[in-house]
Design a protein around this motif. Structure first.
Motif, PDB file in Angstrom:
ATOM      1  N   LEU A   1       0.830  -1.202   0.000  1.00  0.00           N
ATOM      2  CA  LEU A   1       0.000   0.000   0.000  1.00  0.00           C
ATOM      3  C   LEU A   1       0.864   1.252   0.000  1.00  0.00           C
ATOM      4  CD1 LEU A   1      -2.905  -0.911   2.446  1.00  0.00           C
ATOM      5  CD2 LEU A   1      -2.783  -1.169  -0.034  1.00  0.00           C
ATOM      6  N   SER A   2       2.143   1.091   0.326  1.00  0.00           N
ATOM      7  CA  SER A   2       3.079   2.218   0.292  1.00  0.00           C
ATOM      8  C   SER A   2       3.571   2.500  -1.128  1.00  0.00           C
ATOM      9  CB  SER A   2       4.279   1.923   1.201  1.00  0.00           C
ATOM     10  OG  SER A   2       4.816   0.635   0.934  1.00  0.00           O
ATOM     11  N   ASN A   3       3.228   1.618  -2.065  1.00  0.00           N
ATOM     12  CA  ASN A   3       3.546   1.818  -3.486  1.00  0.00           C
ATOM     13  C   ASN A   3       2.308   2.387  -4.162  1.00  0.00           C
ATOM     14  OD1 ASN A   3       3.497   0.955  -6.404  1.00  0.00           O
ATOM     15  ND2 ASN A   3       5.568   0.293  -5.905  1.00  0.00           N
ATOM     16  N   ILE A   4       2.422   3.569  -4.721  1.00  0.00           N
ATOM     17  CA  ILE A   4       1.252   4.268  -5.247  1.00  0.00           C
ATOM     18  C   ILE A   4       0.530   3.476  -6.325  1.00  0.00           C
ATOM     19  CG2 ILE A   4       2.526   5.561  -6.989  1.00  0.00           C
ATOM     20  CD1 ILE A   4      -0.361   6.867  -4.772  1.00  0.00           C
ATOM     21  N   ASP A   5       1.277   2.735  -7.145  1.00  0.00           N
ATOM     22  CA  ASP A   5       0.649   1.939  -8.212  1.00  0.00           C
ATOM     23  C   ASP A   5      -0.140   0.772  -7.624  1.00  0.00           C
ATOM     24  OD1 ASP A   5       1.683   3.526 -10.238  1.00  0.00           O
ATOM     25  OD2 ASP A   5       3.529   2.357 -10.372  1.00  0.00           O
ATOM     26  N   GLU A   6       0.453   0.076  -6.661  1.00  0.00           N
ATOM     27  CA  GLU A   6      -0.242  -1.072  -6.072  1.00  0.00           C
ATOM     28  C   GLU A   6      -1.392  -0.617  -5.188  1.00  0.00           C
ATOM     29  OE1 GLU A   6       3.040  -4.559  -6.406  1.00  0.00           O
ATOM     30  OE2 GLU A   6       2.630  -3.809  -4.393  1.00  0.00           O
ATOM     31  N   GLU A   7      -1.246   0.519  -4.528  1.00  0.00           N
ATOM     32  CA  GLU A   7      -2.368   1.054  -3.752  1.00  0.00           C
ATOM     33  C   GLU A   7      -3.537   1.365  -4.682  1.00  0.00           C
ATOM     34  OE1 GLU A   7      -3.438   4.730  -0.698  1.00  0.00           O
ATOM     35  OE2 GLU A   7      -1.999   5.007  -2.327  1.00  0.00           O
ATOM     36  N   SER A   8      -3.246   1.958  -5.832  1.00  0.00           N
ATOM     37  CA  SER A   8      -4.300   2.315  -6.784  1.00  0.00           C
ATOM     38  C   SER A   8      -5.028   1.079  -7.300  1.00  0.00           C
ATOM     39  CB  SER A   8      -3.694   3.085  -7.968  1.00  0.00           C
ATOM     40  OG  SER A   8      -3.106   4.287  -7.532  1.00  0.00           O
ATOM     41  N   TYR A   9      -4.317  -0.041  -7.395  1.00  0.00           N
ATOM     42  CA  TYR A   9      -4.924  -1.291  -7.853  1.00  0.00           C
ATOM     43  C   TYR A   9      -6.068  -1.702  -6.928  1.00  0.00           C
ATOM     44  CZ  TYR A   9      -5.352  -6.262  -9.007  1.00  0.00           C
ATOM     45  OH  TYR A   9      -5.845  -7.500  -9.352  1.00  0.00           O
ATOM     46  N   PHE A  10      -5.854  -1.546  -5.625  1.00  0.00           N
ATOM     47  CA  PHE A  10      -6.846  -2.013  -4.654  1.00  0.00           C
ATOM     48  C   PHE A  10      -8.033  -1.074  -4.495  1.00  0.00           C
ATOM     49  CE2 PHE A  10      -2.910  -4.149  -3.100  1.00  0.00           C
ATOM     50  CZ  PHE A  10      -3.342  -5.454  -3.286  1.00  0.00           C
ATOM     51  N   VAL A  11      -7.977   0.081  -5.122  1.00  0.00           N
ATOM     52  CA  VAL A  11      -9.089   1.029  -5.046  1.00  0.00           C
ATOM     53  C   VAL A  11     -10.235   0.604  -5.963  1.00  0.00           C
ATOM     54  CG1 VAL A  11      -9.783   3.407  -5.512  1.00  0.00           C
ATOM     55  CG2 VAL A  11      -7.614   2.939  -4.350  1.00  0.00           C
ATOM     56  N   LYS A  12      -9.910  -0.112  -7.032  1.00  0.00           N
ATOM     57  CA  LYS A  12     -10.907  -0.462  -8.047  1.00  0.00           C
ATOM     58  C   LYS A  12     -11.592  -1.787  -7.722  1.00  0.00           C
ATOM     59  CE  LYS A  12      -8.240   1.937 -11.623  1.00  0.00           C
ATOM     60  NZ  LYS A  12      -7.525   1.807 -12.905  1.00  0.00           N
ATOM     61  N   ASP A  13     -12.914  -1.753  -7.675  1.00  0.00           N
ATOM     62  CA  ASP A  13     -13.693  -2.947  -7.344  1.00  0.00           C
ATOM     63  C   ASP A  13     -13.431  -4.091  -8.318  1.00  0.00           C
ATOM     64  OD1 ASP A  13     -14.812  -1.711  -5.160  1.00  0.00           O
ATOM     65  OD2 ASP A  13     -16.639  -1.093  -6.210  1.00  0.00           O
ATOM     66  N   ILE A  14     -13.268  -3.772  -9.603  1.00  0.00           N
ATOM     67  CA  ILE A  14     -13.055  -4.827 -10.594  1.00  0.00           C
ATOM     68  C   ILE A  14     -11.759  -5.585 -10.314  1.00  0.00           C
ATOM     69  CG2 ILE A  14     -11.880  -3.288 -12.247  1.00  0.00           C
ATOM     70  CD1 ILE A  14     -13.233  -4.929 -14.483  1.00  0.00           C
TER      71      ILE A  14
END
Length: 212
Positions: free
Chosen positions: A181-194
């Motif tokens: 979650l400290s990696n902005i790209d991987e954090e962004s992945y978990f924001v999307k329901d799909i």
């Protein structure tokens, strides 16, 4: 005595919740998904405020939803079904009370290095009759997530985490760190329901394979 009653009440409560969620016992392997953190314990927090406890719960609930849509659902239980704090001891006691065949603890990672990325799968740094199975499952899990979803793999590692240490004596157990979650790209992945649904689908398929 009060402590004993508290632990017994916790197990009874979760078993009742399992019935409410339509989960029935069967001859299949029994799987306990340990939903990391919860309540006042948020776990890792991303740069944009996403919390590990919420990611773990969203993925676990998605797994349950997909499982209940199967013609022959797997025998899956969660250590928590809402944003509540369950002690590590009670999580492992629940798995033992349910006579789990497999214990999978779901988490997200955090690092002071914002470029750290990828998944890690941990097994207990201890020896039991279930050690080899746990190691095999860990390699299958990290390899599957790499092939199906493109997750970078940081390998299978050994650790003395309490939930692993206290379950390895009676079932195969692994702890999965689903990216940083400290990696902005991987954090962004978990924001999307799909993305959460795809991840849940991949994890459920893994559980289906190892439950045969």
């Amino acid at each position: 005595m009060k402590k004993v009653l508290k632990n017994v009440s916790f197990v009874i409560l979760v078993l009742k919740m399992c019935v409410i969620f339509g989960q029935e016992t069967s001859a299949q392997k029994r799987i306990v998904i340990d939903v990391g953190h919860g309540g006042k314990d948020s776990g890792a927090i991303g740069e944009n405020g996403i919390q590990e406890k919420d990611v773990a719960l969203d993925i676990s609930n998605a797994i349950l939803k997909l499982n209940n849509e199967l013609e022959k659902p797997l025998d899956i239980y969660l250590t928590r079904y809402s944003d509540t704090l369950i002690s590590l001891l009670d999580r492992t006691k629940l798995a033992k009370a349910l006579k789990a065949d497999l214990f999978v603890s779901l988490h997200c990672n955090h690092s002071d290095n914002p470029n750290a990325r990828g998944i890690e799968v941990y097994v207990a740094n201890a020896t039991s009759q279930y050690s080899d199975d746990s190691i095999w499952l860990a390699f299958q899990l990290q390899g599957g997530l790499n092939r199906k979803l493109g997750f970078e793999s940081r390998g299978v590692k050994f650790a003395n985490f309490q939930v692993l240490r206290e379950t390895i004596g009676y079932c195969a157990s692994v702890l999965l760190e689903l990216g940083f979650l400290s990696n902005i790209d991987e954090e962004s992945y978990f924001v999307k329901d799909i993305n959460l649904t795809m991840l849940a689908h991949s994890l459920l398929n893994f559980l289906k394979r190892v439950s045969l």
